[in-house]
Write an enzyme that holds these catalytic residues in place. Sequence first.
Site, short mmCIF file in Angstrom:
data_model
loop_
_atom_site.label_atom_id
_atom_site.label_comp_id
_atom_site.label_asym_id
_atom_site.label_seq_id
_atom_site.Cartn_x
_atom_site.Cartn_y
_atom_site.Cartn_z
N PHE A 120 0.79 -1.22 0.00
CA PHE A 120 0.00 0.00 0.00
C PHE A 120 0.83 1.28 0.00
O PHE A 120 0.26 2.36 0.18
CB PHE A 120 -0.94 0.00 1.22
CG PHE A 120 -1.91 -1.14 1.19
CD1 PHE A 120 -2.99 -1.13 0.32
CD2 PHE A 120 -1.73 -2.25 2.01
CE1 PHE A 120 -3.88 -2.19 0.27
CE2 PHE A 120 -2.62 -3.32 1.98
CZ PHE A 120 -3.70 -3.28 1.11
N GLY B 51 3.43 -2.49 10.93
CA GLY B 51 2.61 -2.72 9.74
C GLY B 51 3.44 -3.20 8.57
O GLY B 51 3.75 -2.46 7.65
N ASP C 89 4.11 -7.18 12.75
CA ASP C 89 2.76 -7.41 12.19
C ASP C 89 2.27 -8.76 12.67
O ASP C 89 3.06 -9.70 12.77
CB ASP C 89 2.84 -7.41 10.64
CG ASP C 89 1.51 -7.11 9.97
OD1 ASP C 89 0.52 -7.76 10.30
OD2 ASP C 89 1.49 -6.23 9.10
N GLY D 205 -3.89 -9.15 8.94
CA GLY D 205 -4.57 -8.08 8.22
C GLY D 205 -5.34 -7.14 9.12
O GLY D 205 -5.78 -7.51 10.21
N SER E 118 1.25 -5.48 17.83
CA SER E 118 2.14 -4.35 18.06
C SER E 118 2.23 -3.91 19.53
O SER E 118 3.34 -3.72 20.04
CB SER E 118 1.70 -3.20 17.15
OG SER E 118 2.20 -1.97 17.57
N ASP F 142 2.47 2.43 10.48
CA ASP F 142 1.66 2.15 9.29
C ASP F 142 0.84 0.87 9.55
O ASP F 142 0.68 0.03 8.68
CB ASP F 142 2.58 1.98 8.07
CG ASP F 142 1.82 2.04 6.75
OD1 ASP F 142 0.71 2.60 6.73
OD2 ASP F 142 2.35 1.53 5.76
N HIS G 10 -5.65 1.11 11.35
CA HIS G 10 -6.11 2.49 11.18
C HIS G 10 -7.31 2.85 12.04
O HIS G 10 -7.94 3.88 11.83
CB HIS G 10 -6.40 2.76 9.70
CG HIS G 10 -5.15 2.94 8.89
ND1 HIS G 10 -3.90 2.82 9.43
CD2 HIS G 10 -4.96 3.24 7.58
CE1 HIS G 10 -3.00 3.04 8.48
NE2 HIS G 10 -3.61 3.29 7.35
N HIS H 198 2.23 7.31 8.47
CA HIS H 198 1.61 7.23 7.15
C HIS H 198 0.09 7.39 7.25
O HIS H 198 -0.49 7.16 8.30
CB HIS H 198 1.94 5.89 6.47
CG HIS H 198 1.63 5.88 5.00
ND1 HIS H 198 1.08 4.80 4.36
CD2 HIS H 198 1.81 6.85 4.06
CE1 HIS H 198 0.96 5.09 3.06
NE2 HIS H 198 1.37 6.33 2.86
N ASP H 199 -0.53 7.78 6.14
CA ASP H 199 -1.99 7.90 6.03
C ASP H 199 -2.56 8.98 6.94
O ASP H 199 -3.62 8.80 7.55
CB ASP H 199 -2.67 6.53 6.27
CG ASP H 199 -2.11 5.46 5.35
OD1 ASP H 199 -2.17 5.65 4.13
OD2 ASP H 199 -1.59 4.45 5.85
N1 SAH Z 1 3.51 -0.95 5.30
C1 SAH Z 1 2.71 -1.78 4.41
C2 SAH Z 1 1.22 -1.67 4.66
C3 SAH Z 1 0.76 -2.05 6.04
S1 SAH Z 1 -0.98 -2.43 6.08
C4 SAH Z 1 3.04 -1.50 2.95
O1 SAH Z 1 3.94 -0.71 2.64
O2 SAH Z 1 2.39 -2.06 2.07
C5 SAH Z 1 -1.26 -2.55 7.80
C6 SAH Z 1 -0.75 -3.84 8.45
O3 SAH Z 1 -0.86 -3.64 9.86
C7 SAH Z 1 -1.52 -5.10 8.12
O4 SAH Z 1 -0.66 -6.06 7.56
C8 SAH Z 1 -2.07 -5.59 9.49
O5 SAH Z 1 -2.01 -7.00 9.68
C9 SAH Z 1 -1.16 -4.88 10.47
N2 SAH Z 1 -1.76 -4.61 11.76
C10 SAH Z 1 -2.92 -3.96 12.03
N3 SAH Z 1 -3.12 -3.87 13.34
C11 SAH Z 1 -2.05 -4.48 13.94
C12 SAH Z 1 -1.68 -4.73 15.31
N4 SAH Z 1 -2.43 -4.30 16.32
N5 SAH Z 1 -0.53 -5.40 15.54
C13 SAH Z 1 0.24 -5.84 14.52
N6 SAH Z 1 -0.06 -5.62 13.22
C14 SAH Z 1 -1.20 -4.96 12.94
MG MG Z 2 -0.23 3.08 4.97
#
Ligand code: SAH
Ligand code: MG
Length: 214
Positions: free
Chosen positions: A19, A46, A71, A75, A124, A141, A144, A169-170
């Site tokens: 992403f 992430g 991560d 997802g 996380s 990242d 969200h 990010h975002d």
């Molecule tokens: N940095 C990536 C995009 C990350 S998408 C890129 O460049 O493409 C967000 C990710 O955060 C997902 O894979 C999801 O599994 C992870 N995620 C969401 N909440 C989380 C949490 N509480 N602990 C660990 N990972 C988490």
């Molecule tokens: Mg992002």
Amino acid sequence: MAAAPKPEILAAFEAAKGFMPADEGLALYAAAAEAGALGLPLVEVGTYCGRSTILLADAAREAGVMAVTVDHHRGSEEQQPGWEYHDPTVVDPEVGRMDTLPTFRRTLHAAGLEEHVIALVGRSPQAAALWRAPVGLVFIDGGHTDEHATADYEGWAPHVAADGLLVIHDVFADPADGGQAPYRVYRRALESGAFTEISAHRSLHVLRRTGPGI
Ligand code: SAH
Ligand code: MG
């Protein structure tokens, strides 16, 4: 001039599932290269399939530090079946749930960067609670929702060393452009007095630790 990845790293990044848009990726790389000079690890929250990890890993390699990426690989909410960002090719058919870990490992292997990355597979906040080392850069990242973005900030931002960078990010000031949780975390970081914004490229904001606490 800001540091930029070599063509083969850029090609691996662009081929990777994920992403991170290319222009924001270049801004992330420049921040990672700068933070690498502190000689401390670079942490990503992430991983997904490793697209942005490639950039942190290459900057880490150049600086002689490690990239750490966290991560649970199941997802985020918006990536689950039936939701906008779902990719059916990253579902484990045996388990019936998303599993981005195999794709992530292939991505890093193809980029030749495996040995520069430590992947933490888990939640996380739980990883942050065990973490003890100062960090040169934290890149947020992950999830969200307010719950996840806040926990990522509260868990990881305290570990950013003096002069280290917090990259988010975002970040969308206007709700019409996207969810507000990363924006609220970004505002909170600035209001804490611990961080000062040094640059922004679209939704990617780079803050430096200029004060104590968070
Ligand atoms: N940095 C990536 C995009 C990350 S998408 C890129 O460049 O493409 C967000 C990710 O955060 C997902 O894979 C999801 O599994 C992870 N995620 C969401 N909440 C989380 C949490 N509480 N602990 C660990 N990972 C988490
Ligand atoms: Mg992002």
